[in-house]
Design an enzyme around this catalytic site. Sequence first.
Site, PDB file in Angstrom:
ATOM      1  N   HIS A 458       0.822  -1.209   0.000  1.00 24.21           N
ATOM      2  CA  HIS A 458       0.000   0.000   0.000  1.00 24.21           C
ATOM      3  C   HIS A 458       0.857   1.262   0.000  1.00 24.21           C
ATOM      4  CE1 HIS A 458      -3.661  -2.318   1.600  1.00 24.21           C
ATOM      5  NE2 HIS A 458      -3.728  -2.153   0.303  1.00 24.21           N
ATOM      6  N   ARG A 565     -11.436  -4.794 -25.974  1.00 17.55           N
ATOM      7  CA  ARG A 565     -11.393  -6.210 -25.567  1.00 17.55           C
ATOM      8  C   ARG A 565     -12.772  -6.590 -25.034  1.00 17.55           C
ATOM      9  NH1 ARG A 565      -5.786  -4.767 -23.571  1.00 17.55           N
ATOM     10  NH2 ARG A 565      -4.348  -6.255 -24.503  1.00 17.55           N
ATOM     11  N   ARG A 601     -12.897  -6.072 -30.943  1.00 20.36           N
ATOM     12  CA  ARG A 601     -12.433  -7.450 -31.104  1.00 20.36           C
ATOM     13  C   ARG A 601     -13.483  -8.400 -30.544  1.00 20.36           C
ATOM     14  NH1 ARG A 601      -6.948  -9.284 -28.203  1.00 20.36           N
ATOM     15  NH2 ARG A 601      -8.231  -9.392 -26.344  1.00 20.36           N
ATOM     16  N   GLU A 694      -1.224 -12.594 -34.230  1.00 15.05           N
ATOM     17  CA  GLU A 694      -0.594 -12.910 -32.948  1.00 15.05           C
ATOM     18  C   GLU A 694      -0.094 -14.350 -32.893  1.00 15.05           C
ATOM     19  OE1 GLU A 694      -3.403 -12.015 -29.837  1.00 15.05           O
ATOM     20  OE2 GLU A 694      -5.069 -12.971 -30.875  1.00 15.05           O
ATOM     21  N   ASN A 717       1.781  -8.978 -27.710  1.00 15.90           N
ATOM     22  CA  ASN A 717       1.871  -9.748 -26.450  1.00 15.90           C
ATOM     23  C   ASN A 717       1.871 -11.245 -26.752  1.00 15.90           C
ATOM     24  OD1 ASN A 717       1.507  -7.197 -25.418  1.00 15.90           O
ATOM     25  ND2 ASN A 717      -0.649  -7.504 -24.933  1.00 15.90           N
ATOM     26  N   ASP A 718       0.867 -11.662 -27.509  1.00 16.88           N
ATOM     27  CA  ASP A 718       0.794 -13.091 -27.826  1.00 16.88           C
ATOM     28  C   ASP A 718       1.830 -13.487 -28.865  1.00 16.88           C
ATOM     29  OD1 ASP A 718      -1.127 -14.314 -26.153  1.00 16.88           O
ATOM     30  OD2 ASP A 718      -2.671 -13.132 -27.149  1.00 16.88           O
ATOM     31  N   CYS A 765      -1.539  -3.518 -31.642  1.00 15.32           N
ATOM     32  CA  CYS A 765      -2.269  -3.236 -30.400  1.00 15.32           C
ATOM     33  C   CYS A 765      -1.669  -3.944 -29.199  1.00 15.32           C
ATOM     34  CB  CYS A 765      -3.747  -3.596 -30.550  1.00 15.32           C
ATOM     35  SG  CYS A 765      -4.013  -5.336 -30.927  1.00 15.32           S
TER      36      CYS A 765
END
Length: 827
Positions: A458, A565, A601, A694, A717-718, A765
């Site tokens: 925190h 998404r 998407r 991807e 990313n993928d 993206c």
Amino acid sequence: METITSKCVLLNAQATDKTAAIRLAGQLLVEAGYIEPGYVDSLLKREEVANTLLGATVAIPHGMVDDRHLIRRTGVAVVQIRNGVSWKDGEPARLIVAIAAQSDEHIALLRRLTRLMQRPESIEMLVETDDPELIVSALADVPAAPPFPAPVALPWPADAEASWALDYPNGLHARPATRWTEVAKRFSSEIRIVKGLEFADAKALTGLLSLGATRGDTLNVAARGNDARRAVDAMLEVMRTLSSEEQADAERARRNAMAARRQAPDWLPEHASQTLYGLGASPGLAIGQLVHHAAQRFDIQDTPGDVIADGEALEAAVLKVRDALSVLEAETRSRLGANEAAIFSAHRELLSDAELLRDAMVQILHGHGPAWSWQHVIKARVEKLQSLADPLLAARATDLRDVGERVLGTLLGVTRQRMVLNAPSILVAEDLTPSDTLQLDMRFIVGLAISGGGPTSHTAILARTLGLPAIVAAGSALLAAPEGSKAVIDGSVGAVYLDVAGADLDRAEAVIAAQAAARAALRESRHQPAETTDGHRVEIAANVANAKQAAAAIEAGAEGVGLMRTEFLFLERDTAPDEDEQYRIYREMTEVMAGRPLIIRTLDIGGDKQVPYLNLPAEENPFLGVRGARLLLTRQDLLYTQLRALYRAAKHGPIKIMFPMVTHTVEIEALRTHCARARAQVDGPVVPIGIMVEVPAVAVMADRFAPLVDFFSIGTNDLTQYTLAIDRQHPDLAAQADSLHPAVLTLIASTVRAAKASGTWVGVCGGLAGDPLGARILTGLGVDELSMSAQDVASVKAALRSESLAAMQTLAERAVAASTPEAVRAL
Ligand code: PEP
Ligand code: MG
């Protein structure tokens, strides 16, 4: 020492009232030779001055201290009254555990009893059993032997239940657990969260935290009562609703940590007497004198007083602190926002846990002072939390210690001392509680250096919100650093430099000024286009999950949405959204976008995102399984509902439809056929149809895919995880899943080349688009659009405006030709 035998257990007894029940128990103690008959009156006398009902229908009558001479030896008697007998304010007792204790030998028994009480079905079993040995074994002081059958073996007839796999990356920590308790308390049903053999009352925060639930644990939500079904549904809803928040938080922390590790420092001193490294918790450079924060420690004496007065004083202190926390919460909300304020509602919730107070009361009942009792109970809980295998959960012990100390301070009438500062200071501490952090004198504190903690604590979160450079986990050497020495802290790379002087300080000051000016300039220029110095413009868009985020992204400078998404619409609920609901959501998106580009998407479920109600078979390797378009092609119910909703929404504004996880050209042909059919069903307009690139197969054969689609959007990313064969969420390897790897860049280059050759629009993206270096390389490779999280928009735009396209093309060529991601960064 034998304190209980089956001779002292009376099963299925009848008693008209509390006095009769106590007399029955007293009689057992007399007959077993534990007490003189006179001690029975002492048991009754105690009831006049104290309430011995512990809770969960268990009462522990015990005599007055002054009558201890009537005890021959320590012993316990148990009277089981299945129908219950009214004990205090109409509350019944069903298990009467009468204690005759010469000294403190019975504390172990109490500990055992209170532990059993945390599992109401254990008590239930003792109340119903016909076997006195079961009661003896449950209460006997045999530490090594498991005292009781595993709770899972005990049926608890729930009226409704459901199970859910916890997917919070940081496990069940105080913030989400508090939200769970808030929801649970809206229902009258008893609600339990069961994890394996353990369970917790969903309304009690400390119980939930002590489950130590981590990501991947299957939790069962069970409820018993009139509103059980609704309670279970509501619990599931809040559990899932928090998933995306928790995942986004963890992703941000991970990205920041990775970025910090790779970042070259903006400033390094020529001379420093010592450099200490930790983890960057909040970015930026700060200069100040070191000031040590002394944690407030209480020297507690065990001074018992009147049991009732002590109990009342403790309860009053707890209530007072709860009120103070409400004030602090309201102040923090107005100063910093709801997210930060939630820390204090979590703290208040910790104090609302009746078990804490009850356990402390038990200690008071047994002759300890209130402060000692409270400290004892808090310490035990803190140690339990610290001992949990998950360091993130163990870190929450700080919260409990924080509230515990507040109560002690209030009980003892000690106010927290405020540090008196008069010059820019870097606060050094072993750990800071959230209340410590918020009570810092912000006129003078310029940075935080913490020897313990972690980037998700925190304190780290608050430091980021306050814009205070901070490092954590700097080790104990930090605590030995001399007070008053001039230091510089770099929260971006996670370092503290001691005894910095002269020209080094001058340079640091210049860097700090430049950083502040850059932040202000970025904000100012966020709506300017990303146009290179030689006039080439790249479209900058944002990745969002809903219309609210889309509006925020536009405010942050985004020119469109490059990736909505839609799986988030499916993740936080019990059933799939129907066509009308989806239509409303997509239509709202078109309204917010007001004609700006919008790529939606289709559902990308599978991989890391699972939806229990779709009843998909479990897979060994979900990232390589039925995911994205593969799923939609087998679940046409889902596909058509979504496509019809999209085509209806497309009547209100421009939409492009994008399919994830495409691998084969035949999939595109099939998807196009379905699109045409859905469009005809709702009489929708023609919309561009594209795919995510991807899967490496698509990048490699992009020349054969490009003519089949209206656009590509590269999901780095993928693409990175599949190219490098590294699970993007792997705790140890994820940092190596680097999209700047030349192998990934080579695949991107081949995709863009094929797209250009057939005149197909191509965007990116994945995360690489939001990295200023990645964005320059991608621009050099020739992509048309970059879509990223809203917070990266301004800095990427600025990076692209600072250079020519020609320079970025050269950079991209050299990056593709490099051998390692490090070599790419070195460019
Ligand atoms: C990607 O894979 O790069 C992408 C943008 O999609 P997601 O992160 O949702 O899998
Ligand atoms: Mg993807």
